[in-house]
Design a protein around this motif. Structure first.
Motif, PDB file in Angstrom:
ATOM      1  N   THR A  17      -2.312   6.457  -3.062  1.00 22.15           N
ATOM      2  CA  THR A  17      -0.875   6.224  -3.156  1.00 22.15           C
ATOM      3  C   THR A  17      -0.556   4.990  -2.319  1.00 22.15           C
ATOM      4  N   ASN A  18       0.217   4.105  -2.874  1.00 20.90           N
ATOM      5  CA  ASN A  18       0.584   2.874  -2.181  1.00 20.90           C
ATOM      6  C   ASN A  18       1.972   3.019  -1.569  1.00 20.90           C
ATOM      7  N   GLU A  19       2.134   2.436  -0.386  1.00 22.27           N
ATOM      8  CA  GLU A  19       3.441   2.461   0.279  1.00 22.27           C
ATOM      9  C   GLU A  19       3.570   1.218   1.154  1.00 22.27           C
ATOM     10  N   PHE A  41       2.808  13.693 -15.474  1.00 20.85           N
ATOM     11  CA  PHE A  41       1.513  13.011 -15.354  1.00 20.85           C
ATOM     12  C   PHE A  41       1.254  12.243 -16.645  1.00 20.85           C
ATOM     13  N   PHE A  42       0.819  11.003 -16.516  1.00 20.77           N
ATOM     14  CA  PHE A  42       0.537  10.179 -17.696  1.00 20.77           C
ATOM     15  C   PHE A  42      -0.557   9.173 -17.366  1.00 20.77           C
ATOM     16  N   HIS A  43      -1.139   8.585 -18.425  1.00 19.39           N
ATOM     17  CA  HIS A  43      -2.204   7.603 -18.234  1.00 19.39           C
ATOM     18  C   HIS A  43      -1.607   6.265 -17.788  1.00 19.39           C
ATOM     19  N   ASP A  44      -2.306   5.618 -16.830  1.00 19.82           N
ATOM     20  CA  ASP A  44      -1.873   4.293 -16.382  1.00 19.82           C
ATOM     21  C   ASP A  44      -2.034   3.293 -17.536  1.00 19.82           C
ATOM     22  N   ILE A  45      -1.063   2.424 -17.678  1.00 18.50           N
ATOM     23  CA  ILE A  45      -1.053   1.458 -18.779  1.00 18.50           C
ATOM     24  C   ILE A  45      -2.128   0.373 -18.594  1.00 18.50           C
ATOM     25  N   ASN A  46      -2.574   0.187 -17.374  1.00 21.77           N
ATOM     26  CA  ASN A  46      -3.572  -0.837 -17.058  1.00 21.77           C
ATOM     27  C   ASN A  46      -4.689  -0.204 -16.218  1.00 21.77           C
ATOM     28  N   PRO A  47      -5.517   0.629 -16.891  1.00 18.30           N
ATOM     29  CA  PRO A  47      -6.457   1.466 -16.135  1.00 18.30           C
ATOM     30  C   PRO A  47      -7.468   0.674 -15.321  1.00 18.30           C
ATOM     31  N   PHE A  71       7.694   7.111  -5.977  1.00 15.04           N
ATOM     32  CA  PHE A  71       6.458   7.695  -5.444  1.00 15.04           C
ATOM     33  C   PHE A  71       5.526   8.150  -6.560  1.00 15.04           C
ATOM     34  N   HIS A  72       4.265   7.754  -6.466  1.00 15.52           N
ATOM     35  CA  HIS A  72       3.256   8.182  -7.435  1.00 15.52           C
ATOM     36  C   HIS A  72       1.891   8.232  -6.787  1.00 15.52           C
ATOM     37  N   VAL A  73       1.051   9.080  -7.362  1.00 19.93           N
ATOM     38  CA  VAL A  73      -0.344   9.170  -6.923  1.00 19.93           C
ATOM     39  C   VAL A  73      -1.228   8.757  -8.085  1.00 19.93           C
ATOM     40  N   HIS A  74      -2.167   7.850  -7.810  1.00 13.63           N
ATOM     41  CA  HIS A  74      -3.175   7.447  -8.791  1.00 13.63           C
ATOM     42  C   HIS A  74      -4.349   8.419  -8.694  1.00 13.63           C
ATOM     43  N   ILE A  75      -4.825   8.896  -9.833  1.00 13.21           N
ATOM     44  CA  ILE A  75      -6.056   9.689  -9.896  1.00 13.21           C
ATOM     45  C   ILE A  75      -7.064   8.857 -10.680  1.00 13.21           C
ATOM     46  N   ILE A  97      -5.047   8.121 -14.031  1.00 12.04           N
ATOM     47  CA  ILE A  97      -3.845   8.928 -14.295  1.00 12.04           C
ATOM     48  C   ILE A  97      -2.843   8.699 -13.170  1.00 12.04           C
ATOM     49  N   LEU A  98      -1.577   8.707 -13.526  1.00  8.71           N
ATOM     50  CA  LEU A  98      -0.513   8.632 -12.520  1.00  8.71           C
ATOM     51  C   LEU A  98       0.235   9.959 -12.517  1.00  8.71           C
ATOM     52  N   GLY A  99       0.494  10.476 -11.319  1.00  7.45           N
ATOM     53  CA  GLY A  99       1.282  11.696 -11.168  1.00  7.45           C
ATOM     54  C   GLY A  99       2.519  11.392 -10.361  1.00  7.45           C
ATOM     55  N   ILE A 105      10.537   1.422 -13.402  1.00  9.57           N
ATOM     56  CA  ILE A 105       9.830   1.800 -14.645  1.00  9.57           C
ATOM     57  C   ILE A 105       9.590   3.305 -14.748  1.00  9.57           C
ATOM     58  N   PHE A 106       9.221   3.931 -13.633  1.00 10.40           N
ATOM     59  CA  PHE A 106       8.925   5.363 -13.723  1.00 10.40           C
ATOM     60  C   PHE A 106      10.204   6.187 -13.890  1.00 10.40           C
ATOM     61  N   ALA A 107      11.307   5.714 -13.333  1.00  8.16           N
ATOM     62  CA  ALA A 107      12.594   6.389 -13.572  1.00  8.16           C
ATOM     63  C   ALA A 107      12.919   6.328 -15.069  1.00  8.16           C
ATOM     64  N   GLN A 111       2.711  -2.076  -3.196  1.00  8.52           N
ATOM     65  CA  GLN A 111       3.256  -1.092  -4.143  1.00  8.52           C
ATOM     66  C   GLN A 111       4.128  -1.812  -5.165  1.00  8.52           C
ATOM     67  N   GLU A 112       3.803  -1.570  -6.436  1.00  9.80           N
ATOM     68  CA  GLU A 112       4.471  -2.299  -7.517  1.00  9.80           C
ATOM     69  C   GLU A 112       5.711  -1.545  -8.023  1.00  9.80           C
ATOM     70  N   VAL A 113       5.524  -0.255  -8.271  1.00  4.98           N
ATOM     71  CA  VAL A 113       6.629   0.549  -8.813  1.00  4.98           C
ATOM     72  C   VAL A 113       7.209   1.402  -7.690  1.00  4.98           C
ATOM     73  N   GLN A 114       8.497   1.258  -7.459  1.00  5.82           N
ATOM     74  CA  GLN A 114       9.148   1.870  -6.294  1.00  5.82           C
ATOM     75  C   GLN A 114       9.650   3.290  -6.587  1.00  5.82           C
TER      76      GLN A 114
HETATM   77  P1  AMP Z   1       1.445   0.737  -7.662  1.00 10.31           P
HETATM   78  O1  AMP Z   1       0.899  -0.620  -7.311  1.00 10.31           O
HETATM   79  O2  AMP Z   1       0.802   1.834  -6.857  1.00 10.31           O
HETATM   80  O3  AMP Z   1       2.943   0.777  -7.623  1.00 10.31           O
HETATM   81  O4  AMP Z   1       0.965   1.017  -9.133  1.00 10.31           O
HETATM   82  C1  AMP Z   1       1.814   1.012 -10.246  1.00 10.31           C
HETATM   83  C2  AMP Z   1       0.964   1.381 -11.443  1.00 10.31           C
HETATM   84  O5  AMP Z   1       1.826   1.629 -12.523  1.00 10.31           O
HETATM   85  C3  AMP Z   1      -0.010   0.278 -11.889  1.00 10.31           C
HETATM   86  O6  AMP Z   1      -1.334   0.800 -11.875  1.00 10.31           O
HETATM   87  C4  AMP Z   1       0.467  -0.070 -13.305  1.00 10.31           C
HETATM   88  O7  AMP Z   1      -0.595  -0.354 -14.179  1.00 10.31           O
HETATM   89  C5  AMP Z   1       1.187   1.203 -13.708  1.00 10.31           C
HETATM   90  N1  AMP Z   1       2.238   1.043 -14.718  1.00 10.31           N
HETATM   91  C6  AMP Z   1       3.227   0.120 -14.748  1.00 10.31           C
HETATM   92  N2  AMP Z   1       4.013   0.308 -15.824  1.00 10.31           N
HETATM   93  C7  AMP Z   1       3.516   1.388 -16.483  1.00 10.31           C
HETATM   94  C8  AMP Z   1       3.874   2.075 -17.672  1.00 10.31           C
HETATM   95  N3  AMP Z   1       4.937   1.697 -18.413  1.00 10.31           N
HETATM   96  N4  AMP Z   1       3.137   3.142 -18.054  1.00 10.31           N
HETATM   97  C9  AMP Z   1       2.067   3.512 -17.327  1.00 10.31           C
HETATM   98  N5  AMP Z   1       1.672   2.913 -16.190  1.00 10.31           N
HETATM   99  C10 AMP Z   1       2.382   1.854 -15.772  1.00 10.31           C
END
Ligand code: AMP
Length: 116
Positions: free
Chosen positions: A89-91, A29-35, A102-106, A41-43, A7-9, A97-100
């Motif tokens: 950051t999840n690893e 950097f953008f806002h998380d879709i499910n805050p 690398f990202h940092v949650h703020i 914020i995700l970076g 998704i982030f790619a 870790q949901e999105v593969q």
């Molecule tokens: P992680 O479990 O660390 O991989 O977290 C992935 C994060 O990405 C979760 O907090 C999701 O809510 C967020 N996320 C998934 N898809 C999107 C999207 N399209 N835009 C913004 N954030 C997203």
């Protein structure tokens, strides 16, 4: 192996939209879709790296410093240094870790509770 269709790619390639905060040629950097907090914020660096281990092993000091310095600038932009914030950051499997990519949650904007 990095999945070019994560998704982030797709956000980096502008194939799907995001609620953008800051972007340049190296980072976004953008806002998380499910805050999970008032401010979530995700970076991400745009380099194709899966997690922190991958980022540190593949990228040079300059790129790593640039990314973390920008995290601090975003923290200041949202005034989070005044009241506090949390970086995550999840690893790996244990982190779920949901999105593969690398990202940092703020997280901030309210009391986040404690980790235990
Ligand atoms: P992680 O479990 O660390 O991989 O977290 C992935 C994060 O990405 C979760 O907090 C999701 O809510 C967020 N996320 C998934 N898809 C999107 C999207 N399209 N835009 C913004 N954030 C997203």
């Amino acid at each position: 192996m990095y999945d070019k269709n994560n998704i982030f790619a797709k956000i980096i390639k502008k194939e799907i939209p995001c609620n953008l905060i800051f972007e340049d040629e190296k980072i976004i950097f953008f806002h998380d879709i499910n805050p999970q907090a008032k401010i979530h914020i995700l970076g991400i660096p745009k380099t194709e790296v899966i997690n922190l281990s991958d980022f540190i092993q593949k990228c040079g000091q300059e790129e790593v410093y640039y990314f973390f310095k920008k995290i601090y600038e975003i923290v200041k932009k949202f005034n989070l240094q005044k009241t506090g914030y949390r970086l995550i950051t999840n690893e790996g499997t244990d982190s779920n870790q949901e999105v593969q990519h690398f990202h940092v949650h703020i997280l901030g904007g309210e009391n986040l509770g404690s980790l235990n």
